[in-house]
Design a protein around this motif. Structure first.
Motif, PDB file in Angstrom:
ATOM      1  N   GLY A 111       0.784  -1.222   0.000  1.00  0.00           N
ATOM      2  CA  GLY A 111       0.000   0.000   0.000  1.00  0.00           C
ATOM      3  C   GLY A 111       0.818   1.275   0.000  1.00  0.00           C
ATOM      4  O   GLY A 111       0.255   2.356  -0.028  1.00  0.00           O
ATOM      5  N   LEU A 112       2.145   1.170   0.002  1.00  0.00           N
ATOM      6  CA  LEU A 112       2.975   2.375   0.025  1.00  0.00           C
ATOM      7  C   LEU A 112       3.632   2.657  -1.318  1.00  0.00           C
ATOM      8  O   LEU A 112       4.562   3.455  -1.394  1.00  0.00           O
ATOM      9  CB  LEU A 112       4.040   2.276   1.119  1.00  0.00           C
ATOM     10  CG  LEU A 112       3.532   2.271   2.550  1.00  0.00           C
ATOM     11  CD1 LEU A 112       4.693   2.186   3.534  1.00  0.00           C
ATOM     12  CD2 LEU A 112       2.712   3.511   2.839  1.00  0.00           C
ATOM     13  N   ASP A 113       3.157   2.031  -2.382  1.00  0.00           N
ATOM     14  CA  ASP A 113       3.751   2.242  -3.697  1.00  0.00           C
ATOM     15  C   ASP A 113       3.679   3.707  -4.123  1.00  0.00           C
ATOM     16  O   ASP A 113       4.590   4.225  -4.752  1.00  0.00           O
ATOM     17  CB  ASP A 113       3.069   1.363  -4.741  1.00  0.00           C
ATOM     18  CG  ASP A 113       3.319  -0.120  -4.498  1.00  0.00           C
ATOM     19  OD1 ASP A 113       4.298  -0.445  -3.801  1.00  0.00           O
ATOM     20  OD2 ASP A 113       2.525  -0.936  -4.991  1.00  0.00           O
ATOM     21  N   LYS A 120      10.580   9.037  -5.650  1.00  0.00           N
ATOM     22  CA  LYS A 120      11.366   9.020  -6.897  1.00  0.00           C
ATOM     23  C   LYS A 120      11.209  10.333  -7.656  1.00  0.00           C
ATOM     24  O   LYS A 120      12.194  10.902  -8.143  1.00  0.00           O
ATOM     25  CB  LYS A 120      10.932   7.855  -7.787  1.00  0.00           C
ATOM     26  CG  LYS A 120      11.355   6.503  -7.287  1.00  0.00           C
ATOM     27  CD  LYS A 120      10.831   5.400  -8.206  1.00  0.00           C
ATOM     28  CE  LYS A 120      11.176   4.028  -7.694  1.00  0.00           C
ATOM     29  NZ  LYS A 120      10.608   2.960  -8.562  1.00  0.00           N
ATOM     30  N   LEU A 121       9.980  10.823  -7.755  1.00  0.00           N
ATOM     31  CA  LEU A 121       9.738  12.083  -8.458  1.00  0.00           C
ATOM     32  C   LEU A 121      10.439  13.249  -7.762  1.00  0.00           C
ATOM     33  O   LEU A 121      11.048  14.105  -8.416  1.00  0.00           O
ATOM     34  CB  LEU A 121       8.238  12.364  -8.554  1.00  0.00           C
ATOM     35  CG  LEU A 121       7.447  11.506  -9.533  1.00  0.00           C
ATOM     36  CD1 LEU A 121       5.956  11.739  -9.357  1.00  0.00           C
ATOM     37  CD2 LEU A 121       7.873  11.818 -10.955  1.00  0.00           C
ATOM     38  N   LEU A 122      10.349  13.287  -6.452  1.00  0.00           N
ATOM     39  CA  LEU A 122      10.978  14.376  -5.712  1.00  0.00           C
ATOM     40  C   LEU A 122      12.502  14.309  -5.808  1.00  0.00           C
ATOM     41  O   LEU A 122      13.167  15.341  -5.901  1.00  0.00           O
ATOM     42  CB  LEU A 122      10.530  14.352  -4.253  1.00  0.00           C
ATOM     43  CG  LEU A 122       9.064  14.751  -4.032  1.00  0.00           C
ATOM     44  CD1 LEU A 122       8.622  14.404  -2.621  1.00  0.00           C
ATOM     45  CD2 LEU A 122       8.854  16.221  -4.331  1.00  0.00           C
ATOM     46  N   LEU A 123      13.047  13.113  -5.816  1.00  0.00           N
ATOM     47  CA  LEU A 123      14.500  12.970  -5.948  1.00  0.00           C
ATOM     48  C   LEU A 123      14.967  13.465  -7.316  1.00  0.00           C
ATOM     49  O   LEU A 123      16.106  13.908  -7.458  1.00  0.00           O
ATOM     50  CB  LEU A 123      14.917  11.512  -5.730  1.00  0.00           C
ATOM     51  CG  LEU A 123      16.405  11.248  -5.593  1.00  0.00           C
ATOM     52  CD1 LEU A 123      17.023  12.043  -4.446  1.00  0.00           C
ATOM     53  CD2 LEU A 123      16.660   9.760  -5.384  1.00  0.00           C
ATOM     54  N   ASP A 124      14.084  13.438  -8.301  1.00  0.00           N
ATOM     55  CA  ASP A 124      14.415  13.937  -9.641  1.00  0.00           C
ATOM     56  C   ASP A 124      14.259  15.449  -9.769  1.00  0.00           C
ATOM     57  O   ASP A 124      14.512  16.008 -10.832  1.00  0.00           O
ATOM     58  CB  ASP A 124      13.546  13.253 -10.700  1.00  0.00           C
ATOM     59  CG  ASP A 124      14.035  11.860 -11.034  1.00  0.00           C
ATOM     60  OD1 ASP A 124      15.217  11.562 -10.762  1.00  0.00           O
ATOM     61  OD2 ASP A 124      13.237  11.066 -11.562  1.00  0.00           O
ATOM     62  N   SER A 125      13.839  16.135  -8.701  1.00  0.00           N
ATOM     63  CA  SER A 125      13.648  17.584  -8.781  1.00  0.00           C
ATOM     64  C   SER A 125      14.991  18.275  -9.010  1.00  0.00           C
ATOM     65  O   SER A 125      16.039  17.779  -8.586  1.00  0.00           O
ATOM     66  CB  SER A 125      12.972  18.116  -7.529  1.00  0.00           C
ATOM     67  OG  SER A 125      13.820  18.004  -6.416  1.00  0.00           O
ATOM     68  N   PRO A 126      14.974  19.420  -9.686  1.00  0.00           N
ATOM     69  CA  PRO A 126      16.233  20.117  -9.999  1.00  0.00           C
ATOM     70  C   PRO A 126      17.074  20.459  -8.760  1.00  0.00           C
ATOM     71  O   PRO A 126      18.298  20.398  -8.810  1.00  0.00           O
ATOM     72  CB  PRO A 126      15.771  21.395 -10.692  1.00  0.00           C
ATOM     73  CG  PRO A 126      14.402  21.104 -11.192  1.00  0.00           C
ATOM     74  CD  PRO A 126      13.809  20.100 -10.254  1.00  0.00           C
ATOM     75  N   GLN A 127      16.419  20.785  -7.647  1.00  0.00           N
ATOM     76  CA  GLN A 127      17.171  21.152  -6.449  1.00  0.00           C
ATOM     77  C   GLN A 127      18.003  19.994  -5.915  1.00  0.00           C
ATOM     78  O   GLN A 127      19.018  20.196  -5.264  1.00  0.00           O
ATOM     79  CB  GLN A 127      16.229  21.618  -5.321  1.00  0.00           C
ATOM     80  CG  GLN A 127      15.410  22.830  -5.644  1.00  0.00           C
ATOM     81  CD  GLN A 127      14.038  22.448  -6.167  1.00  0.00           C
ATOM     82  OE1 GLN A 127      13.862  21.455  -6.870  1.00  0.00           O
ATOM     83  NE2 GLN A 127      13.055  23.272  -5.863  1.00  0.00           N
ATOM     84  N   LEU A 128      17.552  18.774  -6.170  1.00  0.00           N
ATOM     85  CA  LEU A 128      18.247  17.608  -5.616  1.00  0.00           C
ATOM     86  C   LEU A 128      19.214  16.959  -6.597  1.00  0.00           C
ATOM     87  O   LEU A 128      19.888  15.997  -6.242  1.00  0.00           O
ATOM     88  CB  LEU A 128      17.219  16.578  -5.124  1.00  0.00           C
ATOM     89  CG  LEU A 128      16.259  17.074  -4.040  1.00  0.00           C
ATOM     90  CD1 LEU A 128      15.367  15.946  -3.558  1.00  0.00           C
ATOM     91  CD2 LEU A 128      17.005  17.698  -2.880  1.00  0.00           C
ATOM     92  N   SER A 129      19.294  17.482  -7.824  1.00  0.00           N
ATOM     93  CA  SER A 129      20.169  16.851  -8.820  1.00  0.00           C
ATOM     94  C   SER A 129      21.618  16.724  -8.360  1.00  0.00           C
ATOM     95  O   SER A 129      22.252  15.708  -8.644  1.00  0.00           O
ATOM     96  CB  SER A 129      20.074  17.576 -10.169  1.00  0.00           C
ATOM     97  OG  SER A 129      20.514  18.905 -10.040  1.00  0.00           O
ATOM     98  N   PRO A 130      22.189  17.685  -7.623  1.00  0.00           N
ATOM     99  CA  PRO A 130      23.580  17.495  -7.171  1.00  0.00           C
ATOM    100  C   PRO A 130      23.739  16.356  -6.161  1.00  0.00           C
ATOM    101  O   PRO A 130      24.858  15.905  -5.917  1.00  0.00           O
ATOM    102  CB  PRO A 130      23.938  18.835  -6.506  1.00  0.00           C
ATOM    103  CG  PRO A 130      22.925  19.805  -6.962  1.00  0.00           C
ATOM    104  CD  PRO A 130      21.693  19.022  -7.283  1.00  0.00           C
TER     105      PRO A 130
END
Length: 142
Positions: A111-113, A120-130
């Motif tokens: 149920g946590l999919d 995953k989407l948030l980790l792909d945000s531009p602020q986290l790219s470094p």
């Protein structure tokens, strides 16, 4: 021993969240603070306070509430996700990325999919790219 029935407690929790959604944030926070006083060893009042703080953009205060909730219920994946979101909005990008990587690397509970996909989407945000690096799932690390 519960002070009131589970059904009544769940109804009260819903009232608190509805108050937040209706924009009655200060009242919602006070409501959840009263529930916190009645149930000091439960995570749900802190989650309610955290969500109310997010509604008004008070991410540092929300993080403090979610961190307290996580202390009480460390197995709750959505609390970890909210902690990461608060770090992201507070500019603590490395810590935010670390939490999202941990969520992704840990096999999701049933149920946590949705939380996994959001991490995953948030980790792909531009602020986290470094702060991106390969993620090795926990079950592969051994």
């Amino acid at each position: 021993m519960n002070m009131i029935s589970d059904n009544a407690l769940n109804a009260l929790i819903r009232v608190g969240h509805l108050a937040t959604q209706a924009g009655l944030v200060a009242q919602s926070i006070r409501f959840f603070e009263h529930l916190r006083d009645a149930y000091p060893l439960k995570a749900f009042p802190y989650v309610g306070i955290g969500l109310a703080c997010i509604k008004t953009g008070r991410y540092a205060q929300a993080y403090e509430a979610f961190e307290q909730a996580r202390t009480l219920d460390g197995s709750n994946g959505d609390i970890r996700l909210w902690c990461g979101i608060c770090h992201l909005h507070c500019g603590r990008f490395a810590k935010s990325a670390q939490i999202f990587r941990e969520i992704i690397a840990t096999p999701p509970a049933t149920g946590l999919d949705g939380f996994l996909e959001l991490a995953k989407l948030l980790l792909d945000s531009p602020q986290l790219s470094p702060f991106r690096r390969p993620i090795v799932p926990q079950h592969i690390r051994g």
